[in-house]
Motif scaffolding. Structure first.
Motif, PDB file in Angstrom:
ATOM      1  N   SER A 112       8.849  73.593  54.467  1.00  0.00           N
ATOM      2  CA  SER A 112       8.845  72.647  53.360  1.00  0.00           C
ATOM      3  C   SER A 112       8.355  73.314  52.085  1.00  0.00           C
ATOM      4  N   GLY A 171      13.786  66.052  54.397  1.00  0.00           N
ATOM      5  CA  GLY A 171      12.842  64.946  54.411  1.00  0.00           C
ATOM      6  C   GLY A 171      12.098  64.898  53.089  1.00  0.00           C
ATOM      7  N   TRP A 172      11.575  63.745  52.730  1.00  0.00           N
ATOM      8  CA  TRP A 172      10.920  63.521  51.436  1.00  0.00           C
ATOM      9  C   TRP A 172       9.641  62.754  51.686  1.00  0.00           C
ATOM     10  N   ASP A 173       8.499  63.288  51.221  1.00  0.00           N
ATOM     11  CA  ASP A 173       7.225  62.628  51.442  1.00  0.00           C
ATOM     12  C   ASP A 173       6.394  62.684  50.161  1.00  0.00           C
ATOM     13  N   TYR A 174       6.079  61.505  49.623  1.00  0.00           N
ATOM     14  CA  TYR A 174       5.201  61.450  48.454  1.00  0.00           C
ATOM     15  C   TYR A 174       3.781  61.784  48.887  1.00  0.00           C
TER      16      TYR A 174
END
Length: 93
Positions: A36, A61-64
């Motif tokens: 990532s 994937g995307w995670d704040y």
């Protein structure tokens, strides 16, 4: 004891707006599956998320990590079971 290399990261607050997406996508192209990168911005990078999902569906994937109001941080991961390239080259880029 082996040190784990730092995750690639970019602080787009220091990058001219028209260069931001090309730089980020350049970094994502070299990101190995299962790893990532981190992005720091001064606004919600929702347009980037949309562009990522439409250009590479199922690949990232995307995670704040932090959601404003002054600083936004996102971790984007290249999924190990991504759908791969959808063009005709049979590549996994």
């Amino acid at each position: 004891m082996t040190q784990t290399p730092a995750k690639p990261s970019i602080d787009v607050r220091t990058v001219p707006p028209r260069e931001r997406h090309p730089r980020i996508f350049g970094m994502l192209e070299t990101l190995p599956a299962g790893s990532s990168m981190l992005i720091t911005s001064d606004h919600d990078p929702r347009p980037l998320h949309y562009k990522l999902e439409t250009t590479f569906p199922g690949e990232f994937g995307w995670d704040y990590l932090e959601e404003g109001p002054a600083v936004w941080r996102v971790e984007i991961a290249r999924l190990e079971n991504g759908s791969g390239c959808e063009c005709c080259c049979d590549s996994d880029h």
